[in-house]
Design an enzyme around this catalytic site. Structure first.
Site, PDB file in Angstrom:
ATOM      1  N   ASP A  83      -3.889 -12.795   5.116  1.00 54.05           N
ATOM      2  CA  ASP A  83      -5.135 -12.328   5.721  1.00 54.05           C
ATOM      3  C   ASP A  83      -6.384 -12.876   5.040  1.00 54.05           C
ATOM      4  OD1 ASP A  83      -4.514 -10.817   3.500  1.00 54.05           O
ATOM      5  OD2 ASP A  83      -4.717  -8.873   4.483  1.00 54.05           O
ATOM      6  N   ASP A 113      -3.239 -11.188  -1.346  1.00 55.85           N
ATOM      7  CA  ASP A 113      -3.625 -10.561  -0.082  1.00 55.85           C
ATOM      8  C   ASP A 113      -5.118 -10.234  -0.137  1.00 55.85           C
ATOM      9  OD1 ASP A 113      -1.853  -8.848   2.189  1.00 55.85           O
ATOM     10  OD2 ASP A 113      -3.839  -8.023   1.796  1.00 55.85           O
ATOM     11  N   HIS A 146      -6.401  -7.525   0.650  1.00 54.31           N
ATOM     12  CA  HIS A 146      -6.531  -6.112   0.302  1.00 54.31           C
ATOM     13  C   HIS A 146      -5.881  -5.837  -1.052  1.00 54.31           C
ATOM     14  CE1 HIS A 146      -7.704  -4.962   4.491  1.00 54.31           C
ATOM     15  NE2 HIS A 146      -7.042  -6.070   4.755  1.00 54.31           N
ATOM     16  N   HIS A 203       0.807  -1.226   0.000  1.00 55.22           N
ATOM     17  CA  HIS A 203       0.000   0.000   0.000  1.00 55.22           C
ATOM     18  C   HIS A 203       0.839   1.275   0.000  1.00 55.22           C
ATOM     19  CE1 HIS A 203      -3.555  -2.382   0.642  1.00 55.22           C
ATOM     20  NE2 HIS A 203      -3.192  -2.777   1.845  1.00 55.22           N
TER      21      HIS A 203
END
Length: 373
Positions: free
Chosen positions: A252, A169, A171, A133
């Site tokens: 995650d 992931d 995200h 990110h």
């Protein structure tokens, strides 16, 4: 070419925490190192100490003023109002903590070193990497620097041209897309939970032709991941013919993670890793998200087992079990009892299920875009 897979690590992660309330308060990389050694999987010959990237190296992508602000925040152990507003440090998501510069700079240094080690080919594992990110001039989503971008730029520096970046992931990797949007020699594939922060990576968003984004619904299971792998990921890689594959293997997406809502087992991640081996001359596997200390430690240790050709035991030996039993997870909002299997085994039971119509439809959209007949 590397004659064996290498594991890049550092002791800086062992006692470093974002703070007692933050999702990254839990040990992760140190658990993987300890578990791997307890299993006899991490001999000295395969372990490489991560260097800390110098500011001069970081500004190959990050803004000099931002790198200086991280150093300033570490020295002062606070961020001034101007730095907080401009660089998003000292916030709830991106707090000031004792190693706010040294820790991400070590992760960045490890990923940049991986690009160098892979110049002639091979496999490198860097579980401390995967901070996907981070933006050029600000912190974002627990990520202060963007080591995947820096790893890919390092590969380019060593004359590795065609890059396939795969992110599993929960995200979406918004920072990596910023780094390589519109690059004709880079293809980014992301499988991520829909409507989860940062809420980018919609099905129709293609980063200037350089990305395939597959948002998946809550409850995404092992059967659905296997379908995506075989119907989309592997055919696209075969068509693209990359010189290097970079996998961001965030943990995650497993069912027990407190920040996402997917239903994968760690075996789904291992299947992806296993399937990528041999598809390009170079493979770099990074960590990423994952906020349950037991599931992250087990998943990422198993990744190293796959990469280094080890067999996963049905029951962990006592030394490895002791590593897991020593972990704590205060404030776990999912469940207080981690379950005995998280102490005694490495592999989850498979979490199979139906492949839902929306998964098939979305994969079809992307396959028609990337694999024209």
């Amino acid at each position: 070419m590397l004659d064996q897979p290498l594991f890049i690590g550092s002791e800086i992660y062992r006692h470093s925490s974002y703070g007692g309330w933050h999702p990254l308060r839990v040990p992760r990389v140190s658990t993987v190192m300890d578990l791997s050694r307890a299993l006899g999987w991490l001999p000295d010959a395969q372990y490489v100490l991560s260097p800390r990237a110098k500011p001069k190296a970081l500004i190959s992508w990050h803004d000099p003023d931002y790198v200086a602000a991280l150093q300033r925040a570490e020295e002062a152990q606070e961020a001034g109002a101007e730095d907080r507003a401009r660089f998003h440090i000292g916030t709830v998501s991106n707090p000031v903590f004792p190693e706010i510069f040294r820790r991400p700079a070590t992760a960045a240094g490890g990923s940049m070193l991986a690009g160098e080690l892979l110049a002639e080919g091979g496999i490198v594992y860097h579980p401390a990497g995967g901070t996907h990110h981070g933006m050029p001039g600000r912190a974002n989503g627990f990520c202060y620097l963007n080591d995947p971008v820096l790893a890919m730029l390092s590969l380019r520096h060593h004359r590795v041209r065609r890059l396939l970046y795969l992110d599993i992931d929960a995200h979406h990797p918004d920072g990596v897309e910023v780094g390589f949007a519109g690059d004709p020699d880079c293809l980014m594939i992301s499988i991520h939970e829909e409507n989860l922060w940062p809420k980018t990576g919609l099905l129709e968003e293609d980063a200037g032709g350089s990305a395939l984004n597959l948002p998946v619904p809550r409850g995404f299971n092992d059967s659905e991941m296997s379908f995506v792998l075989n119907a989309l990921i592997l055919p696209v890689i075969d068509r693209f013919r990359p010189d290097a594959i970079v996998l961001q293997c965030g943990a995650d997406g497993v069912e027990e993670d407190p920040l996402a809502h997917l239903a994968l087992s760690n075996q789904a991640h291992w299947e992806v890793v296993r399937s990528l081996m041999g598809l390009a001359p170079r493979l770099l596997v990074l960590g990423g998200g994952g906020y349950n200390p037991w599931t992250v430690g087990r998943l990422w240790t198993g990744v190293w087992g796959v990469l280094s050709g080890r067999d996963v035991p049905e029951r962990l030996p006592k030394d490895a079990e002791d590593v897991l039993r020593a972990l704590e997870f205060r404030g776990n909002r999912r469940r207080r009892d981690p379950g005995e299997h998280l102490f005694t085994t490495l592999a989850d039971q498979p979490r199979s299920g139906a492949v839902r119509p929306e998964i098939r439809e979305r994969v079809g959209v992307l396959a028609r875009r990337a694999l024209p007949s």
